[in-house]
Design a protein around this motif. Structure first.
Motif, PDB file in Angstrom:
ATOM      1  N   VAL A 106       0.801  -1.224   0.000  1.00  0.00           N
ATOM      2  CA  VAL A 106       0.000   0.000   0.000  1.00  0.00           C
ATOM      3  C   VAL A 106       0.840   1.284   0.000  1.00  0.00           C
ATOM      4  N   GLU A 107       2.086   1.202   0.428  1.00  0.00           N
ATOM      5  CA  GLU A 107       2.923   2.406   0.389  1.00  0.00           C
ATOM      6  C   GLU A 107       3.145   2.852  -1.057  1.00  0.00           C
ATOM      7  N   LYS A 108       3.362   1.884  -1.934  1.00  0.00           N
ATOM      8  CA  LYS A 108       3.565   2.185  -3.351  1.00  0.00           C
ATOM      9  C   LYS A 108       2.242   2.271  -4.100  1.00  0.00           C
ATOM     10  N   TYR A 109       1.269   1.473  -3.666  1.00  0.00           N
ATOM     11  CA  TYR A 109      -0.036   1.429  -4.342  1.00  0.00           C
ATOM     12  C   TYR A 109      -1.145   1.726  -3.323  1.00  0.00           C
ATOM     13  N   PRO A 110      -1.307   2.980  -2.932  1.00  0.00           N
ATOM     14  CA  PRO A 110      -2.286   3.331  -1.884  1.00  0.00           C
ATOM     15  C   PRO A 110      -3.748   3.245  -2.328  1.00  0.00           C
ATOM     16  N   GLU A 111      -3.961   3.108  -3.624  1.00  0.00           N
ATOM     17  CA  GLU A 111      -5.326   3.035  -4.136  1.00  0.00           C
ATOM     18  C   GLU A 111      -5.516   1.839  -5.062  1.00  0.00           C
ATOM     19  N   ALA A 112      -6.700   1.287  -5.024  1.00  0.00           N
ATOM     20  CA  ALA A 112      -7.157   0.324  -6.021  1.00  0.00           C
ATOM     21  C   ALA A 112      -8.369   0.952  -6.698  1.00  0.00           C
ATOM     22  N   LYS A 113      -8.715   0.458  -7.867  1.00  0.00           N
ATOM     23  CA  LYS A 113      -9.783   1.117  -8.623  1.00  0.00           C
ATOM     24  C   LYS A 113     -10.646   0.093  -9.352  1.00  0.00           C
ATOM     25  N   PHE A 114     -11.930   0.380  -9.397  1.00  0.00           N
ATOM     26  CA  PHE A 114     -12.851  -0.413 -10.220  1.00  0.00           C
ATOM     27  C   PHE A 114     -13.573   0.528 -11.169  1.00  0.00           C
ATOM     28  N   GLU A 115     -13.554   0.175 -12.443  1.00  0.00           N
ATOM     29  CA  GLU A 115     -14.257   0.968 -13.448  1.00  0.00           C
ATOM     30  C   GLU A 115     -15.311   0.109 -14.125  1.00  0.00           C
TER      31      GLU A 115
END
Length: 199
Positions: A106-115
């Motif tokens: 999460v430090e490098k990828y703090p967000e996930a996304k759904f489209e």
């Protein structure tokens, strides 16, 4: 001649206004109420399971002629919480591990996304949703079912998403990447249970 041009221009402006107003009236944008919405996660392993919550920081759905058409949701990966472990130290250790590079980094990828890119209506209020989910910078297609109900001026969305973590380079304890893990195997599939409110 000038009067004719002015008249035609006026008609054109009125026509554009009517068409744009109708188009707007036939579309509705529902915005996520993040403070009221919850997402519960469930991960299973050979010797048991763990569960918790994670927050969606923002999102919206677009309807056209009362039909679900598209949408976007952004998940705050730093908000991972465990709810089944009573021991505070063990609970903190698990959450820290989930946030580490062994799992979701999460430090490098703090967000996930759904489209959401497409929705098929199954019955009244029920949809098969097609879209793209992005975790750790990797995007994969996914589909799942949701149910929608109106409560006054709020829209309630519920459903279950099953995600194969191995497709997003989440390798720790995965039998897809390591042999002879035995009872230390953590299953690739994890579940997200949606309880979302939009307005």
């Amino acid at each position: 001649m000038k009067k004719a041009i002015l008249k035609m221009t006026s008609v054109f402006v009125v026509l554009v206004f009517i068409l744009s107003t109708n188009a707007y009236a036939n579309q509705a944008n529902k915005k996520l109420k993040s403070e009221k919405s919850t997402v519960k996660w469930l991960g299973k392993k050979v010797t048991g399971e763990h569960s918790g919550t994670i927050k969606i920081k923002k999102g919206h759905l677009v309807f056209k002629d009362d039909q679900l058409e598209k949408g976007t949701f952004v998940v705050d990966m730093t908000s991972i919480v465990n709810t089944d472990i009573k021991d505070e130290g063990y609970r903190a250790k698990l959450v820290g591990h989930l946030k580490s590079d062994d799992f979701f980094g999460v430090e490098k990828y703090p967000e996930a996304k759904f489209e959401l890119v497409k929705a098929k209506k199954l019955s009244d209020g029920k949809y098969e949703v097609h879209g793209d989910v992005t975790i750790k910078g990797i995007t994969k297609p996914i589909r799942f079912n949701v149910e929608m109900k109106n409560h006054g001026d709020e829209l309630h969305v519920s459903g279950k998403i099953v995600i194969d973590r191995s497709k997003f380079d989440v390798r720790y304890g995965s039998g897809s990447f390591f042999d002879n893990l035995g009872d230390k195997t953590i299953y690739d599939d994890f579940e997200l249970h949606l309880d979302l409110y939009l307005q």
